[in-house]
Design a protein around this motif. Structure first.
Motif, PDB file in Angstrom:
ATOM      1  N   HIS A  16      -1.841   5.614  -0.121  1.00 54.43           N
ATOM      2  CA  HIS A  16      -3.090   5.215   0.540  1.00 54.43           C
ATOM      3  C   HIS A  16      -2.787   4.849   1.992  1.00 54.43           C
ATOM      4  N   ALA A  47      -9.151  -0.040   0.065  1.00 55.90           N
ATOM      5  CA  ALA A  47      -9.264   1.155   0.900  1.00 55.90           C
ATOM      6  C   ALA A  47     -10.722   1.465   1.221  1.00 55.90           C
ATOM      7  N   ILE A  60      -6.026   9.372   1.338  1.00 56.33           N
ATOM      8  CA  ILE A  60      -4.911   9.297   0.401  1.00 56.33           C
ATOM      9  C   ILE A  60      -4.202  10.632   0.394  1.00 56.33           C
TER      10      ILE A  60
END
Length: 541
Positions: A142, A79, A87
């Motif tokens: 995510h 990420a 998130i």
């Protein structure tokens, strides 16, 4: 009055339902509702992917408890490649009970369903120190781009209270191949950046230790070669096989030689097998080590996976005779024994993994484990110390508390005692001094030795590993003065047969085909025994 038709036509019913749905939507928009405020999970996922998420496949990966931190580190790294990553959490109790696919299917008549909510976190250890901790996502989603493609990864942590013993990573992407590629990247990063690499762990749950579910981190010992008292050359042989092969791994690989090795340390209880293992762990900083003993031996497969993924590695099997006895002693199948054998055979020959096995009962080991090359290729006896060795042990544990003459006298009087006896003797001497309110002196050492060698301490000496104190005498509740391996009222004679005072109906110290000659099978018994109360008596069950 004519009859009223109570069953409306389908088109009228459907029309009413559409109108009612519209009524609810307008009412919620006008007056608001806490349950419907905010973004729905499906809207968030579909908006990020740019396509309806309801029909997309979900690719899942089960994560064992001891790898939850690794998975969190891997996902954070992926990420982190996208500056716009975010998130979100999942609202409501359903997040504990439903898969990602189920959550994306849930919806109300006005397009509601599961809402975006708070992210759940948990703090888990990353090492043996109190400061070794990481905050990991235990429930969250995510949303980020990987190589320009939008992906969504949902994380569910371990939650035994909800029946979830493992963590779960679920991936949704516009194409299934992309989701599978994300899982592959996560696996690779978990191995590359694992917090287990270079650590010492044990698959034994300790509620007071530094561990996550399923494992406990262990502080690496600090034990120099000077702290290990063995006959000349013994420690050098062991170090050459465990440490030396690892140091020459590249040279061996170039010449086509295998790196996987097994070392068996055997000898009487208390002679220093575990102490030697601690020195080897101390001598291999940066090496991953897994310690298994007792009930944790059942985790041999998990230990092998950790070792394979985080080479160089050492797997320690303490008291391996508990699960690797000669199969002729067992009644029924022994799946744990087979797991050990399969694991030792299953690793690739070029895997830089050393298996360290210890046992007090080498004669009881499964022949296939103890004698087949590739499973154990070096067996070293850790013997009882001689007088020179006992003196070195007293010097080591006494730390200059007593005079050299007193230590030499104690070493001369304590023939046949192991290292554990020396350690306990010094401790008792210091305790005697503390109770007397004085500094430790030679008199306290002599008094402690007198006590340990007295008849009242027969069982204590046996528990400390002193041979000759725990032989069964053939009398009810008695001990054989001759001791294990000696001919006496209840000990075996020179042929290995039971003495006159006992008759063994189960496996005893009788040599068996294929067994190692001259090795007494002492320690824990196996099978059923019968005995006679006096010489010449008939055995009774």
């Amino acid at each position: 009055m004519g009859e009223i038709d109570a069953a409306p036509r389908d088109d009228e019913l459907f029309g009413f339902m559409r109108d009612f749905r519209r009524f609810v939507e307008v009412a919620l928009q006008r007056f608001g509702d806490d349950e419907s405020d905010g973004e729905s999970l499906r809207q968030a996922v579909s908006g990020h992917l740019g396509i309806g998420a309801r029909g997309l496949p979900v690719v899942s990966e089960v994560v064992p408890p001891h790898r939850v931190v690794d998975a969190d580190i891997a996902l954070a790294a992926l990420a982190g490649e996208d500056p716009g990553a975010r998130i979100v959490g999942v609202a409501g109790d359903m997040r504990h009970h439903m898969t990602f696919g189920d959550l994306l299917q849930v919806g109300g008549p006005w397009g509601g369903g599961v809402r975006v909510g708070q992210v759940d976190y948990a703090q888990l250890p990353t090492g043996p120190g109190p400061e070794d901790r990481r905050q990991v996502v235990s429930s969250g989603v995510h949303l980020f781009h990987l190589d320009g493609t939008p992906v969504v990864v949902r994380v569910q942590g371990v939650a035994p209270q909800y029946g979830r013993e493992d963590a779960l990573v679920e991936v949704v992407a516009p194409e299934r191949s992309v989701a599978e590629a994300v899982i592959d990247r996560v696996r690779a990063l978990m191995d590359e950046r694992s917090v287990l690499r270079g650590q010492i762990i044990t698959f034994a749950s300790d509620p007071y230790g530094r561990g996550m579910a399923g494992i406990t981190f262990v502080e690496r010992p600090s034990l120099s070669a000077e702290d290990v008292v063995l006959p000349d050359g013994v420690l050098d042989r062991i170090r050459a096989h465990v440490v030396g092969i690892g140091e020459q791994r590249e040279h061996l690989r170039v010449h086509g030689q295998h790196l996987k090795r097994g070392v068996l340390l055997y000898g009487a209880p208390g002679t220093g097998k575990t102490h030697t293992v601690r020195h080897l762990l101390s001598s291999t900083p940066g090496t991953t080590a897994v310690l298994l003993s007792g009930g944790s031996l059942e985790h041999i497969h998990s230990a092998a996976k950790v070792a394979r993924a985080h080479q160089p590695a050492i797997v320690v099997l303490e008291d391996c005779d508990l699960i690797a006895e000669d199969r002729s002693f067992a009644i029924g199948p022994q799946p744990l024994l087979f797991e050990v054998l399969d694991t030792l055979d299953g690793l690739d020959a070029d895997a830089d993994v050393a298996f360290l096995l210890t046992t007090n009962r080498v004669a009881d080991l499964e022949i296939a484990l103890a004698q087949r090359p590739g499973r154990v290729d070096l067996a070293v006896e850790i013997p009882l110390p001689d007088e020179v060795g006992r003196l070195a042990l007293y010097r080591l544990y006494a730390a200059q508390l007593f005079t050299e003459d007193a230590l030499a006298a104690a070493a001369a009087r304590s023939e046949g005692t192991p290292a554990s006896f020396a350690k306990e003797l010094v401790r008792r001497a210091v305790l005697h001094a503390a109770l007397a309110g004085t500094a430790p002196s030679d008199e306290h050492l002599a008094a402690a030795l007198d006590q340990l060698l007295s008849d009242s301490e027969v069982l204590t000496r046996s528990l400390l590993g002193v041979a000759g104190d725990a032989g069964w005498s053939g009398e009810e509740g008695g001990f054989d003065e001759g001791g294990p391996g000696e001919r006496g009222p209840g000990g075996p004679d020179e042929r290995g047969e039971p003495g006159a005072g006992s008759a063994m109906l189960g496996p005893g110290p009788v040599p068996r085909p294929g067994r190692m000659p001259g090795v007494y099978r002492g320690g824990r018994g196996v099978g059923w025994f019968a005995y006679a109360p006096r010489a010449g008596g008939r055995p009774r069950a």
